[in-house]
Design an enzyme around this catalytic site. Structure first.
Site, short mmCIF file in Angstrom:
data_model
loop_
_atom_site.label_atom_id
_atom_site.label_comp_id
_atom_site.label_asym_id
_atom_site.label_seq_id
_atom_site.Cartn_x
_atom_site.Cartn_y
_atom_site.Cartn_z
N HIS A 122 13.97 -51.72 -41.77
CA HIS A 122 14.22 -50.32 -41.45
C HIS A 122 15.25 -50.23 -40.32
O HIS A 122 15.57 -51.25 -39.69
CB HIS A 122 12.93 -49.59 -41.06
CG HIS A 122 12.17 -50.22 -39.93
ND1 HIS A 122 12.62 -50.23 -38.63
CD2 HIS A 122 10.99 -50.89 -39.91
CE1 HIS A 122 11.74 -50.85 -37.87
NE2 HIS A 122 10.74 -51.28 -38.62
P1 TYD Z 1 6.58 -50.65 -38.69
O1 TYD Z 1 7.44 -50.16 -37.58
O2 TYD Z 1 7.06 -50.39 -40.09
O3 TYD Z 1 6.33 -52.22 -38.53
P2 TYD Z 1 7.35 -53.47 -38.57
O4 TYD Z 1 8.71 -52.95 -38.28
O5 TYD Z 1 6.83 -54.39 -37.52
O6 TYD Z 1 7.25 -54.11 -39.90
O7 TYD Z 1 5.12 -50.05 -38.49
C1 TYD Z 1 4.03 -50.43 -39.30
C2 TYD Z 1 3.01 -49.31 -39.27
O8 TYD Z 1 2.51 -49.09 -37.96
C3 TYD Z 1 3.56 -47.96 -39.75
O9 TYD Z 1 2.56 -47.32 -40.54
C4 TYD Z 1 3.76 -47.17 -38.50
C5 TYD Z 1 2.72 -47.75 -37.54
N1 TYD Z 1 3.19 -47.74 -36.13
C6 TYD Z 1 2.61 -46.87 -35.22
O10 TYD Z 1 1.70 -46.08 -35.54
N2 TYD Z 1 3.05 -46.90 -33.92
C7 TYD Z 1 4.04 -47.72 -33.51
O11 TYD Z 1 4.43 -47.72 -32.31
C8 TYD Z 1 4.65 -48.60 -34.47
C9 TYD Z 1 5.75 -49.54 -34.08
C10 TYD Z 1 4.19 -48.57 -35.77
#
Ligand code: TYD
Length: 139
Positions: free
Chosen positions: A50
């Site tokens: 992302h």
């Molecule tokens: P995501 O940012 O997609 O994880 P990564 O980049 O590490 O693969 O986040 C995964 C899930 O966690 C998504 O449903 C959003 C949630 N999330 C929060 O609720 N708060 C946060 O600060 C972060 C980073 C993610």
């Protein structure tokens, strides 16, 4: 676009173990609004995939190692993180992918903004379209 870069953080060496810190924006180019970390990451998985429109990050391998691949849609930058006194500064608008997590690794991320799903672009074609709108049709 501002380039991603490694920032060396202070390291207080001690026979009892080393200590590293980040204080407000003294070491990094933003004020910290949020800290999150991933752990118990199974081998072989890919995280991230992302981009963020407004949120800047500092990514630290607090334990173990992993790779961070950043792309602006044209150029790609790969960083292998494996030292807890080194942070990768990720400016806005980079597509990020994290992989090659070692067993027991902890990926700690300092962020400039509170969590907001609206700040994410999770679809790569949408990301390229966003970049074209920002930087012109060469995207
Ligand atoms: P995501 O940012 O997609 O994880 P990564 O980049 O590490 O693969 O986040 C995964 C899930 O966690 C998504 O449903 C959003 C949630 N999330 C929060 O609720 N708060 C946060 O600060 C972060 C980073 C993610």
């Amino acid at each position: 676009m501002e380039l991603p870069r490694i920032i060396e953080l202070p390291k207080i060496e001690d026979y009892r173990g080393n200590l590293t810190f980040v204080q407000n924006c003294d070491q990094i180019p933003f004020d910290i609004a949020r800290v999150y970390w991933t752990y118990d990451v199974p081998g072989g998985v890919v995280r991230g995939s992302h981009a963020h429109k407004e949120n800047e990050s500092l990514i630290v391998a607090a334990s173990g190692s992993f790779d961070v691949i950043l792309s602006d849609g044209i150029r790609e930058y790969k960083f292998s993180l494996n030292r807890s006194y080194r942070g990768l500064y990720v400016p806005v608008n980079y597509w990020r992918t994290l992989d090659n997590f070692s067993s027991g690794s902890v990926c700690m991320v300092l962020s400039s903004k509170p969590y907001s799903e609206d700040d994410y672009i999770r679809d790569y074609d949408e990301y390229l379209e966003y970049m074209r709108n920002l930087y012109g049709k060469d995207y």
